[in-house]
Write a protein that holds these residues in place. Structure first.
Motif: not given
Length: 255
Positions: A77-85, A87-93, A95-97
């Motif tokens: 999966a890829s994550v799509i979100c507003p800018r600024g997140h 640091s909370l999503l690193r190391n979760l595995g 493919r792309h943020v």
């Protein structure tokens, strides 16, 4: 096939002709210190083969790292979100943020994704506020709007790429007392107005039925919404009255 499954709170699994989206996923029994009052309505397969995770903001009941880790283990999966997140999503595995700015439009295959404005702020602990947004997804044959977490405003459509959603996922819970929460959470009356404002074909009420975050009981918001549309059969039939764990197949012929 286009299918929506309401897992609970603001978590919805959306399948659009083989592409799987999930919004603000949380199936954990706690959001920080708040215990879930009702189990999440999901099977493990609902967290598998996810293509895109749509995140609106950083609050614990919307950005749940244990649930996100489960998705990353079972998906590419890829994550799509507003800018600024990030640091909370690193190391979760994942493919792309993809972190989007307010006016940015992201293209992924047949889909374009943009942010919609909200009255809300997300943060963790004592840090500075992080950005918050809704997300509008427009495909070649279907579009939907995930409003995120927000108080009412009359410009939600400004981020919708000049079109209207087929289905609108609109929050209706965590609203009492109104003098405290009207700026950051919509109540059922506000949610109904937002549904009319964006001219969606269908409304799926979210942000209720899981965590008792404010004074009203978790089962109350859809009951209030039903009372508001009594006597208006046309509107009532365009609202999907799903309980956690229930799903709905979208068809143009429903209207």
């Amino acid at each position: 096939m286009i299918r929506y499954k309401f897992i609970g709170h603001s978590t919805v699994l959306i399948e659009v002709n083989g592409t799987r989206f999930i919004t603000d996923p949380i199936v954990s029994n706690r959001a920080l210190v708040v215990r879930r009052k009702r189990p999440a309505g999901y099977q493990m397969d609902d967290l598998s083969r996810i293509d895109y995770v749509l995140l609106s903001h950083a609050h614990w009941d919307h950005l749940d790292r244990p649930t996100l880790r489960k998705i990353a283990r079972r998906s590419e999966a890829s994550v799509i979100c507003p800018r600024g997140h990030l640091s909370l999503l690193r190391n979760l595995g994942f493919r792309h943020v993809f972190e989007l700015d307010k006016t940015e439009v992201l293209r992924q295959g047949e889909f374009t994704i943009s942010l919609t404005p909200v009255n809300h702020r997300g943060k963790r602990w004592l840090e500075r506020y992080r950005s918050s947004a809704g997300l509008f997804v427009k495909g070649s044959t279907h579009s939907f709007w995930f409003a995120g977490d927000t108080g009412y405003r009359n410009d939600f459509s400004s981020g919708m790429q000049g079109s209207h959603p087929d289905v609108a996922l609109i929050p209706i819970g965590a609203y009492e007392p109104r003098e405290w929460f009207h700026m950051m959470h919509m109540d059922p009356k506000d949610g109904l107005q937002a549904f009319r404002d964006v001219k969606a074909k269908y409304m799926l009420p979210i942000h209720w039925g899981a965590f008792k975050l404010t004074r009203e009981e978790i089962y109350e918001p859809p009951l209030v919404l039903r009372s508001l549309v009594q006597g208006d059969r046309e509107i009532a039939e365009r609202i999907w009255w799903l309980e956690p764990g229930e799903d709905k197949i979208y068809s143009e012929h429903l209207i």
